[in-house]
Design a protein around this motif. Structure first.
Motif, mmCIF file in Angstrom:
data_model
loop_
_atom_site.group_PDB
_atom_site.id
_atom_site.type_symbol
_atom_site.label_atom_id
_atom_site.label_comp_id
_atom_site.label_asym_id
_atom_site.label_seq_id
_atom_site.Cartn_x
_atom_site.Cartn_y
_atom_site.Cartn_z
ATOM 1 N N GLU A 104 67.576 130.402 71.517
ATOM 2 C CA GLU A 104 68.257 129.534 70.563
ATOM 3 C C GLU A 104 67.227 128.855 69.669
ATOM 4 N N ASN A 112 68.952 120.197 70.191
ATOM 5 C CA ASN A 112 69.605 118.904 69.978
ATOM 6 C C ASN A 112 68.900 117.856 70.828
ATOM 7 N N SER A 134 80.928 116.365 79.259
ATOM 8 C CA SER A 134 80.557 117.777 79.191
ATOM 9 C C SER A 134 80.571 118.324 77.770
ATOM 10 N N PRO A 142 76.427 117.597 72.937
ATOM 11 C CA PRO A 142 75.560 118.653 72.419
ATOM 12 C C PRO A 142 74.096 118.474 72.822
ATOM 13 N N ASP A 194 70.517 118.503 74.283
ATOM 14 C CA ASP A 194 69.708 119.425 75.088
ATOM 15 C C ASP A 194 68.565 118.705 75.792
ATOM 16 N N TYR A 220 74.331 118.773 80.367
ATOM 17 C CA TYR A 220 75.181 119.808 79.795
ATOM 18 C C TYR A 220 74.488 120.555 78.654
ATOM 19 N N ALA A 221 73.162 120.659 78.739
ATOM 20 C CA ALA A 221 72.397 121.330 77.682
ATOM 21 C C ALA A 221 72.905 122.751 77.453
ATOM 22 N N LYS A 222 73.188 123.058 76.187
ATOM 23 C CA LYS A 222 73.625 124.408 75.820
ATOM 24 C C LYS A 222 72.418 125.315 75.555
ATOM 25 N N ASN A 223 71.287 124.712 75.198
ATOM 26 C CA ASN A 223 70.084 125.459 74.833
ATOM 27 C C ASN A 223 68.970 125.152 75.832
ATOM 28 N N ARG A 224 69.203 125.502 77.082
ATOM 29 C CA ARG A 224 68.270 125.125 78.139
ATOM 30 C C ARG A 224 66.875 125.700 77.908
#
Length: 348
Positions: free
Chosen positions: A27, A31, A75, A78, A80, A272-276
């Motif tokens: 990614e 964020n 959850s 956004p 990260d 709840y990181a979407k871009n770990r």
């Protein structure tokens, strides 16, 4: 800002060598929720993007505001990466389940165990990336060093009418007071806080730089401040800042006993990181030699990585010192009781 610009070319080169470009599969947006409000950090973030290709979308707020936002978003958040500037707030966020653990060999090898959260088997939840000391500045024309070389003496009647501080409920003070409670126990800590109130030259107000300037101007004679605020003035080219520094002296308190209180600024991967992958890459970046040097040279903080050579004349002048060893988790747990004490003794 001229010193920051001079530092950028070597900083970018070192960072590019330390961090390879991310793959196309990763990614390219991170964020970041940040409580770091230092102008010099802009270059820190920009150079991460230049070196990795990951763009940073940032939300700025104070520690309390960030924690409240994360709880509200749940959850759907956004976020990260979370950056906070107080050890107890990092502990609080961990307890509230706002972080996720990161098992990362680079971070574990670079960041000392005492500057990261306890590894529960899945990795540490947060990592400290820079440190700052809670120090005493005093007007050397009217105060003797021997009268202010411990935190305890700030509450002594000999210093009546001389003390300036920011709000007692500010995280920097709460962390110090939480550490003092561990050293002194609850009854003596409350008596000490009452002594601080009795010794105030005026009601608590302003930030740490305001306390330093109040000492220099004669509004008060003694103040508490984080070390990087003083170092910033020491490195300033402004005539008024030079005059301020000339009027004051500094003490690293409790060198013969418990040591000087040290706080940290640190970061974590949001729960709840979407871009770990990008989040872990950013934390690794903060532990690199280039970024660690920038914490020292850009914002006058001591690096978390041990034995890293820095080129900051103000930090060099402050010198080495004995730091206290109170566990960060203990400081966090003590703060609820400390706030109740502050309310009882009238420390605003």
């Amino acid at each position: 800002m001229r010193s920051v610009r001079r530092f950028l070319p070597s900083f970018v080169a070192a960072l590019a060598a330390a961090l390879p470009l991310v793959s196309q599969a990763e990614e390219n947006v991170l964020n970041l929720y940040s409580a770091r409000h230092y102008q010099t950090d802009e270059a820190l973030y920009d150079n991460f993007t230049k070196a990795t290709g990951i763009k940073i979308k940032r939300v700025d707020a104070d520690d309390a505001g960030i924690l409240a936002r994360l709880k509200s978003e749940g959850s759907a958040s956004p976020a990260d990466v979370i950056l906070l500037v107080d050890a107890a707030r990092l502990w609080r966020a961990e307890v509230d389940g706002l972080f996720q653990p990161a098992r990362d060999k680079l971070l574990e090898s670079r960041i000392p165990a005492n500057l990261r959260s306890k590894d529960t088997g899945e990795g540490s939840q947060w990592f400290g990336f820079s440190t700052r000391a809670r120090i005493v500045v005093y007007n050397k024309q009217v105060v003797s060093r021997d009268d202010v070389d411990t935190y305890e003496e700030l509450a002594d009647p000999k210093n009546r009418g001389k003390l300036c501080t920011r709000s007692g409920s500010h995280p920097y003070n709460l962390s110090l007071f939480g550490a003092m409670m561990e050293h002194l126990g609850p009854p003596r800590t409350e008596a000490w806080l009452k002594g601080l109130v009795d010794n105030m030259a005026r009601p608590p107000k302003g930030g740490d730089t305001d306390q330093i300037k109040a000492v220099a101007s004669g509004e008060c004679a003694i103040a508490l401040t984080n070390s990087y605020y003083l170092a910033r003035l020491m490195r300033s080219d402004k005539a008024e800042d030079k005059a301020t520094v000339e009027q004051i002296a500094v003490v690293m308190p409790n060198q013969a006993t418990t040591g000087t209180h040290v706080n940290i600024a640190g970061g974590a991967v949001a729960r709840y990181a979407k871009n770990r992958a990008a989040a872990v890459r950013f934390l690794e970046y903060l532990a690199s030699d280039a970024a660690q040097s920038y914490f020292a040279n850009g914002n006058n903080e001591w690096p978390a990585v041990a034995n890293l050579k820095i080129a900051n004349p103000a930090l060099d002048k402050l010198g080495s010192f004995k730091a206290e060893s109170v566990p960060i988790s203990v400081i966090g747990m003590n703060q609820v009781k400390v706030q109740q004490m502050l309310d009882r003794v009238g420390y605003k």
